[in-house]
Design an enzyme around this catalytic site. Structure first.
Site, short mmCIF file in Angstrom:
data_model
loop_
_atom_site.label_atom_id
_atom_site.label_comp_id
_atom_site.label_asym_id
_atom_site.label_seq_id
_atom_site.Cartn_x
_atom_site.Cartn_y
_atom_site.Cartn_z
N HIS A 113 1.02 -1.25 0.03
CA HIS A 113 0.00 0.01 -0.03
C HIS A 113 0.90 1.38 0.05
CE1 HIS A 113 -3.48 -2.30 0.63
NE2 HIS A 113 -3.11 -2.73 1.55
N ASP A 149 -3.91 -10.86 -2.69
CA ASP A 149 -4.37 -10.34 -1.29
C ASP A 149 -5.97 -10.07 -1.31
OD1 ASP A 149 -4.61 -8.10 0.99
OD2 ASP A 149 -2.32 -9.01 1.29
N HIS A 151 -6.86 -7.11 0.05
CA HIS A 151 -6.65 -5.61 -0.71
C HIS A 151 -5.89 -5.59 -1.61
CE1 HIS A 151 -7.38 -5.65 4.22
NE2 HIS A 151 -8.39 -5.47 3.47
#
Length: 217
Positions: A113, A149, A151
Site C-alpha cells: 500500500h 491479497d 486488498h
C-alpha cells in the site's frame, strides 16, 4: 529454498493496535517444521540508495516526526529500520532468484500500500517495488509482480504504472478497501473478485493472472 526472515519483526508493537508481527514467528515455526531442509537466513537491510529509487527523501524524513501516518499505519519506535529490513529481505530474495535459487521473503511490516511519498495500510516502504528496481539495476530487462491479497496493492500500482520494465498483476477483493484496482491499464493487470466469491472463482482469477504474466515478453 531460502527463506529470508528475522525475529526482529517482533520488536515493534503497541498495545491495542491490530498490527501482529508475531504472524511471522508462527509462520516461520510452521515452515521449519514442515521443511527442515530449507535454508533460513536473516538478510541485510536495504540500502538508502535502493529505497530512494522508489521513495522520496521527503517520505523518509516524515518518520522523524514520530506521528501516526493514519489510523492503521502507526508510528512505532524504530519502524523505519524495520521497514528497511523488510525491504532488504525482498531485495535478497530477488538477488537469490537471479542466481537461480528459489527464495521467499517473510517479513512484517508489509509494503504494497506504500506509495512514493505516503505510508498507509500498515505499509511504510514498498518492499516488492524496491526489490524490482534492485533487479532492474542488476541488469534484468523485465520484472513481473504478482500480488494476491484481500486488498488491492494500490501503492504498487501507483509506483509501477507506465514503467514498461515492470508488469503488475493483482488479484483482490472489490468492493473493498482501498477501493482501487477495478480496471487494467498499461502495464497493470487487475483481477478483482467480488466479496463472498467461492474458492473456484479465486483460483480462476489466480490462474488467469499468472497466465497473463507468463505470457508477457
Amino acid at each position: 529454498m531460502i527463506i529470508f526472515s528475522s525475529p526482529r519483526c517482533l520488536e515493534y508493537h503497541r498495545p491495542g493496535h491490530p498490527e501482529r508481527p508475531e504472524r511471522i514467528s508462527a509462520t516461520t515455526a510452521e515452515l521449519r517444521n514442515r521443511h527442515p531442509e530449507w535454508d533460513f537466513r536473516e538478510p541485510e537491510a536495504a540500502t538508502e540508495k535502493e529505497v530512494l529509487r522508489v521513495h522520496s527523501a521527503k517520505h523518509l524524513a516524515t518518520f522523524a516526526n514520530k506521528e501516526d501516518f493514519d489510523a492503521d499505519t502507526a508510528w512505532f519506535s524504530g519502524i523505519l529500520e524495520h521497514a528497511f529490513l523488510a525491504a532488504g529481505g525482498a531485495v535478497a530474495a530477488a538477488r537469490s532468484a537471479l542466481d537461480g535459487t528459489r527464495a521467499f521473503s517473510l517479513f512484517r511490516p508489509p509494503g504494497h500500500h506504500a506509495s512514493r511519498s505516503r505510508a498507509m495500510g500498515f505499509c511504510y516502504l514498498n518492499s516488492v517495488v524496491i526489490a524490482a528496481h534492485a533487479a532492474l539495476a542488476a541488469g534484468v530487462e523485465k520484472v513481473a509482480i504478482w500480488d494476491f491479497d484481500a486488498h488491492h496493492g494500490n501503492g504498487t500500482e501507483d509506483l509501477v504504472t507506465g514503467d514498461d520494465r515492470i508488469v503488475f498483476a493483482s488479484v483482490h477483493q472489490l468492493p473493498g478497501w482501498p477501493g482501487t484496482g477495478a480496471f487494467s491499464h498499461s502495464n497493470v493487470r487487475n483481477f478483482p473478485v467480488p466479496p463472498h466469491s467461492p474458492r473456484a472463482s479465486h483460483m480462476a482469477a489466480l490462474r488467469e493472472s499468472l497466465d497473463e504474466l507468463l505470457g508477457e515478453d
